[in-house]
Design a protein around this motif. Structure first.
Motif, PDB file in Angstrom:
ATOM      1  N   GLY A  67       0.797  -1.222   0.000  1.00  0.00           N
ATOM      2  CA  GLY A  67       0.000   0.000   0.000  1.00  0.00           C
ATOM      3  C   GLY A  67       0.831   1.274   0.000  1.00  0.00           C
TER       4      GLY A  67
ATOM      5  N   ARG B  98       3.257  -3.398  -9.133  1.00  0.00           N
ATOM      6  CA  ARG B  98       3.374  -3.360  -7.676  1.00  0.00           C
ATOM      7  C   ARG B  98       4.315  -4.454  -7.182  1.00  0.00           C
ATOM      8  NH1 ARG B  98       1.650   1.236  -8.091  1.00  0.00           N
ATOM      9  NH2 ARG B  98      -0.545   1.751  -7.847  1.00  0.00           N
TER      10      ARG B  98
ATOM     11  N   PHE C  27      -4.766  -2.036  -3.972  1.00  0.00           N
ATOM     12  CA  PHE C  27      -3.466  -1.432  -4.279  1.00  0.00           C
ATOM     13  C   PHE C  27      -2.975  -1.755  -5.676  1.00  0.00           C
ATOM     14  CE2 PHE C  27      -3.612  -1.837   0.407  1.00  0.00           C
ATOM     15  CZ  PHE C  27      -3.796  -0.486   0.640  1.00  0.00           C
TER      16      PHE C  27
END
Lengths: 116, 330
Positions: free
Chosen positions: B64, B297, B127
């Motif tokens: 996050g 990510r 996220f």
């Protein structure tokens, strides 16, 4: 050379608070205790990983005191903490209810004596 | 919720008749609201489910940081930059509290990192969405942290002691996160027409994904019942989602923004809003690794871990050397 590396090994196993496996390069685990502002005792806040005591304290500052939570930090290698076992609960903490004289209320002091 | 669809390895709740004496005594402790502590006996499934849930929660805190980190160098003022830095630092702290709580259950930090980096462990679907404008940072604080608070406040009463205590610390800090986000939205919504459009666009894009944070609808949530009996889940997904919508809609009205849901309407009878389900196909696709930013990510996370290897090893080597010198001197 050999002597050094043996010493090194010994020092590592003595000094370091690691429960991790031999092969792991994981930093050892430390338990963090922090004294709040008000003259209280140090209190357990949590744990963190760090390579040595100084870094454990630095990391504890960053992780556990970002908002004025304390004025003093203790870092203790987790592996150095001796703990009672949950199965001891009964015998270890038996409150000795038979020894009622341990409590101040056991003793009847006449009101005439005043506050005691 | 930061932990979505946590498996329990069981279907339905174990009945008291199927439990061993030990299990029944354990369940009775939970029913009495006693906390379970690390070295005490617990059913294997309780331990495994908790490890999954807490580590998934921790991973979410860590991953996050990435969507918000994207805007640290682009924040519009020095003050906003300092605030965002402090917030992202808090998220790292939250990840650490949670990893430590999971470690008390017998899994190592490195094992958890391996599971995250290999893609075996999940983190919250939210996220995997991009933060395209500064208003997105407002929307993330307001909606994403707002949704997280909904879930985390009741978890302060969860049955596992270290998890509950980590939640207490996290909740203390989380309220700053949501308020800073709402503050950004207030500024944008009351700014120029272009800024207001940006705020509306951020709400449009983050509304559905925020609703998904609470996990699938109760009727499709097969793992909930056992987790609720163990008090490691305190409310159903739909309960929390409803609470979130009821809290957030008036806030959007205050901002003068429109919630992107034509069906949204106050229901007098249930004293709550009726609202449309988010796109569950999209939810499952994102969880399966096919969201807009999944690869980015995880890639950034793995790179950070690998790039930091020399530093972790260097510190360890230094501490070993100092310990050796100290023991030679002794």
């Amino acid at each position: 050379m050999n002597a050094t590396s043996d010493n090194e090994k010994k020092a590592v196993s003595d000094e370091q608070a690691t429960e991790a496996k031999e092969s792991s390069n994981e930093w050892p685990l430390w338990e963090i205790f922090i004294r709040g502002q008000h003259g209280l005792s140090h209190r357990h806040m949590g744990s963190l990983h760090a390579p040595d005591a100084q870094m454990a304290i630095n990391n504890a500052r960053d992780v556990y005191t970002r908002r004025n939570e304390g004025v003093s930090i203790w870092a203790v290698p987790s592996s150095q903490i001796a703990a009672s076992s949950p199965s001891d609960k009964g015998p270890l903490y038996e409150p000795s209810n038979s020894k009622v004289y341990r409590h101040p209320t056991f003793f009847d002091i006449p009101d005439d004596v005043g506050h005691m | 919720m930061y932990a979505q669809m946590v498996k329990t390895d069981s279907t339905g709740v174990k009945s008291i008749d199927d439990m061993s004496e030990q299990e029944a005594a354990f369940q009775a402790r939970i029913d009495r609201d006693e906390k379970i502590e690390p070295k005490e006996w617990m059913p294997d499934n309780y331990r495994k489910t908790l490890i999954r849930q807490i580590s998934q929660h921790a991973h979410s805190e860590i991953v996050g940081q990435l969507p918000e980190g994207n805007w640290i160098s682009r924040a519009p003022t020095l003050e906003r930059k300092a605030i965002l830095l402090a917030k992202v630092q808090d998220e790292a702290g939250h990840g650490l509290y949670l990893y430590c709580a999971a470690e008390t259950l017998g899994i190592s930090r490195d094992e958890m990192f391996d599971q995250l980096h290999s893609g075996k462990a999940k983190y919250s679907s939210i996220f995997n969405y991009p933060t395209l404008t500064w208003a997105d940072i407002g929307a993330v604080g307001w909606l994403v942290d707002g949704a997280a608070i909904m879930n985390q406040v009741p978890l302060q009463r969860t049955s596992y002691g270290p998890y509950a205590r980590a939640m207490v610390r996290i909740c203390k800090e989380e309220s700053f996160h949501q308020r800073q986000g709402f503050h950004i939205m207030m500024k944008m919504a009351k700014g120029t027409a272009a800024q207001k459009r940006m705020a509306q666009d951020a709400l449009n894009r983050f509304w559905g994904p925020s609703l998904m944070m609470f996990g699938p609808s109760d009727k499709n949530s097969v793992h909930s019942a056992q987790s609720m009996a163990w008090k490691i889940k305190m409310n159903t997904n739909d309960e929390l989602r409803q609470k979130f919508v009821d809290q957030t809609v008036p806030q959007a009205e205050y901002l003068g923004l429109t919630v992107p849901d034509d069906t949204l309407a106050w229901n007098e009878e249930k004293q709550g809003y009726d609202f449309a389900d988010p796109d569950w196909d999209e939810f499952h696709a994102v969880l399966a690794g096919n969201g807009p930013c999944n690869k980015e990510r995880l890639g950034a996370r793995v790179t950070a871990w690998e790039d930091g290897k020399w530093f972790r090893e260097g510190l360890l080597a230094h501490s070993k050397k100092r310990a050796a010198i100290a023991s030679d001197a002794a």
